[in-house]
Write an enzyme that holds these catalytic residues in place. Structure first.
Site, PDB file in Angstrom:
ATOM      1  N   CYS A   7     -22.868  -7.446 -40.750  1.00 57.56           N
ATOM      2  CA  CYS A   7     -22.161  -7.636 -39.479  1.00 57.56           C
ATOM      3  C   CYS A   7     -20.670  -7.684 -39.798  1.00 57.56           C
ATOM      4  O   CYS A   7     -20.254  -7.194 -40.844  1.00 57.56           O
ATOM      5  CB  CYS A   7     -22.659  -8.882 -38.750  1.00 57.56           C
ATOM      6  SG  CYS A   7     -22.400 -10.425 -39.645  1.00 57.56           S
ATOM      7  N   ASN A  10     -20.117 -11.846 -41.517  1.00 61.86           N
ATOM      8  CA  ASN A  10     -21.184 -12.345 -42.415  1.00 61.86           C
ATOM      9  C   ASN A  10     -21.365 -13.861 -42.290  1.00 61.86           C
ATOM     10  O   ASN A  10     -21.701 -14.552 -43.249  1.00 61.86           O
ATOM     11  CB  ASN A  10     -20.927 -11.944 -43.873  1.00 61.86           C
ATOM     12  CG  ASN A  10     -22.110 -12.183 -44.823  1.00 61.86           C
ATOM     13  OD1 ASN A  10     -21.924 -12.395 -46.009  1.00 61.86           O
ATOM     14  ND2 ASN A  10     -23.318 -12.154 -44.306  1.00 61.86           N
ATOM     15  N   CYS A  12     -22.538 -15.031 -38.801  1.00 58.30           N
ATOM     16  CA  CYS A  12     -23.429 -15.221 -37.639  1.00 58.30           C
ATOM     17  C   CYS A  12     -24.637 -14.277 -37.679  1.00 58.30           C
ATOM     18  O   CYS A  12     -25.752 -14.688 -38.014  1.00 58.30           O
ATOM     19  CB  CYS A  12     -22.675 -15.017 -36.319  1.00 58.30           C
ATOM     20  SG  CYS A  12     -21.294 -16.159 -36.084  1.00 58.30           S
ATOM     21  N   ARG A  13     -24.414 -13.011 -37.333  1.00 59.66           N
ATOM     22  CA  ARG A  13     -25.550 -12.115 -37.128  1.00 59.66           C
ATOM     23  C   ARG A  13     -26.280 -11.740 -38.412  1.00 59.66           C
ATOM     24  O   ARG A  13     -27.517 -11.774 -38.465  1.00 59.66           O
ATOM     25  CB  ARG A  13     -25.098 -10.844 -36.385  1.00 59.66           C
ATOM     26  CG  ARG A  13     -24.681 -11.127 -34.953  1.00 59.66           C
ATOM     27  CD  ARG A  13     -23.938  -9.969 -34.348  1.00 59.66           C
ATOM     28  NE  ARG A  13     -22.640  -9.763 -35.008  1.00 59.66           N
ATOM     29  CZ  ARG A  13     -21.808  -8.769 -34.767  1.00 59.66           C
ATOM     30  NH1 ARG A  13     -22.147  -7.845 -33.870  1.00 59.66           N
ATOM     31  NH2 ARG A  13     -20.660  -8.675 -35.399  1.00 59.66           N
ATOM     32  N   SER A  14     -25.533 -11.360 -39.457  1.00 59.08           N
ATOM     33  CA  SER A  14     -26.258 -10.909 -40.663  1.00 59.08           C
ATOM     34  C   SER A  14     -26.914 -12.049 -41.445  1.00 59.08           C
ATOM     35  O   SER A  14     -28.023 -11.857 -41.954  1.00 59.08           O
ATOM     36  CB  SER A  14     -25.376 -10.024 -41.557  1.00 59.08           C
ATOM     37  OG  SER A  14     -24.243 -10.692 -42.025  1.00 59.08           O
ATOM     38  N   ASP A 126     -21.919  -9.601 -30.658  1.00 63.55           N
ATOM     39  CA  ASP A 126     -21.213 -10.569 -31.506  1.00 63.55           C
ATOM     40  C   ASP A 126     -21.134 -11.903 -30.752  1.00 63.55           C
ATOM     41  O   ASP A 126     -20.541 -11.973 -29.685  1.00 63.55           O
ATOM     42  CB  ASP A 126     -19.810 -10.008 -31.772  1.00 63.55           C
ATOM     43  CG  ASP A 126     -18.987 -10.901 -32.669  1.00 63.55           C
ATOM     44  OD1 ASP A 126     -19.403 -12.038 -32.939  1.00 63.55           O
ATOM     45  OD2 ASP A 126     -17.912 -10.442 -33.087  1.00 63.55           O
TER      46      ASP A 126
HETATM   47  P1  4NP Z   1     -20.632 -12.067 -37.210  1.00 60.01           P
HETATM   48  O1  4NP Z   1     -19.701 -12.832 -36.165  1.00 60.01           O
HETATM   49  O2  4NP Z   1     -20.018 -10.700 -37.406  1.00 60.01           O
HETATM   50  O3  4NP Z   1     -21.935 -12.004 -36.515  1.00 60.01           O
HETATM   51  O4  4NP Z   1     -20.637 -12.906 -38.463  1.00 60.01           O
HETATM   52  C1  4NP Z   1     -18.310 -12.922 -36.331  1.00 60.01           C
HETATM   53  C2  4NP Z   1     -17.786 -13.918 -37.111  1.00 60.01           C
HETATM   54  C3  4NP Z   1     -16.424 -14.038 -37.227  1.00 60.01           C
HETATM   55  C4  4NP Z   1     -15.586 -13.147 -36.584  1.00 60.01           C
HETATM   56  C5  4NP Z   1     -16.116 -12.139 -35.813  1.00 60.01           C
HETATM   57  C6  4NP Z   1     -17.488 -12.020 -35.697  1.00 60.01           C
HETATM   58  N1  4NP Z   1     -14.185 -13.298 -36.681  1.00 60.01           N
HETATM   59  O5  4NP Z   1     -13.459 -12.526 -36.024  1.00 60.01           O
HETATM   60  O6  4NP Z   1     -13.709 -14.172 -37.403  1.00 60.01           O
END
Ligand code: 4NP
Length: 157
Positions: A7, A10, A12-14, A126
């Protein structure tokens, strides 16, 4: 078979997909056959544990999220057999990073493996800046996709 979930951050989703898949693989006794990792295309959270909101939502379903965030690296395209992207933006970023066509062919949208999602929107949204319910939605989508992914991977042997 080596699977890498990717994602943006790294956190939340992954890591959610990694935790969900580890449990499914354990339930089928396939731990020795399937290796699982996760990474992000962005570097802001490198070294951080999974987001607490993701961790809590997963824990309510008996799923443990672990690990420290890392960025995708060039060697991932050699090491992993399938690279599962959380959304189309991540697919595009991974294809741009991939060194050759063989590497690009390993990049797939995770939800392509959800048999119920055919033809629809295949992104895992996201949840980072969204409402609290987004983390449960991520789990719902990821659980469905990972179940389909495991069926396909197990069938390939
Ligand atoms: P992820 O979520 O891609 O599912 O881990 C996010 C975590 C942090 C950010 C964006 C998405 N960020 O912009 O910091």
């Amino acid at each position: 078979m080596k699977l890498l979930f990717v994602c943006l951050g790294n956190i939340c989703r992954s890591p959610t997909a990694e935790g969900v898949m580890r449990r499914l693989v354990r339930e089928r006794g396939l731990e020795d056959a399937i290796t699982i990792d996760s990474a992000g295309t962005g570097g802001w959270h490198v070294g951080a544990p999974p987001d607490e909101r993701s961790t809590r939502a997963a824990a309510r379903r008996g799923i443990t999220l672990e690990g420290a965030a890392r960025k995708v690296r060039a060697s991932d395209f050699d090491e992993f057999d399938l690279i599962l992207a959380a959304d189309r933006e991540i697919v595009a970023a991974l294809r741009a990073l991939a060194p050759d066509d063989e590497a690009r062919a390993k990049v797939r949208l995770l939800r392509e493996f959800d048999p119920a999602s055919a033809g629809g929107d295949l992104d895992v949204p996201d949840p980072y800046y969204g409402a609290a319910g987004g983390f449960d939605e991520v789990l719902d989508l990821v659980e469905a996709a990972c179940a389909g992914l495991l069926d396909e991977v197990a069938a390939r042997g």
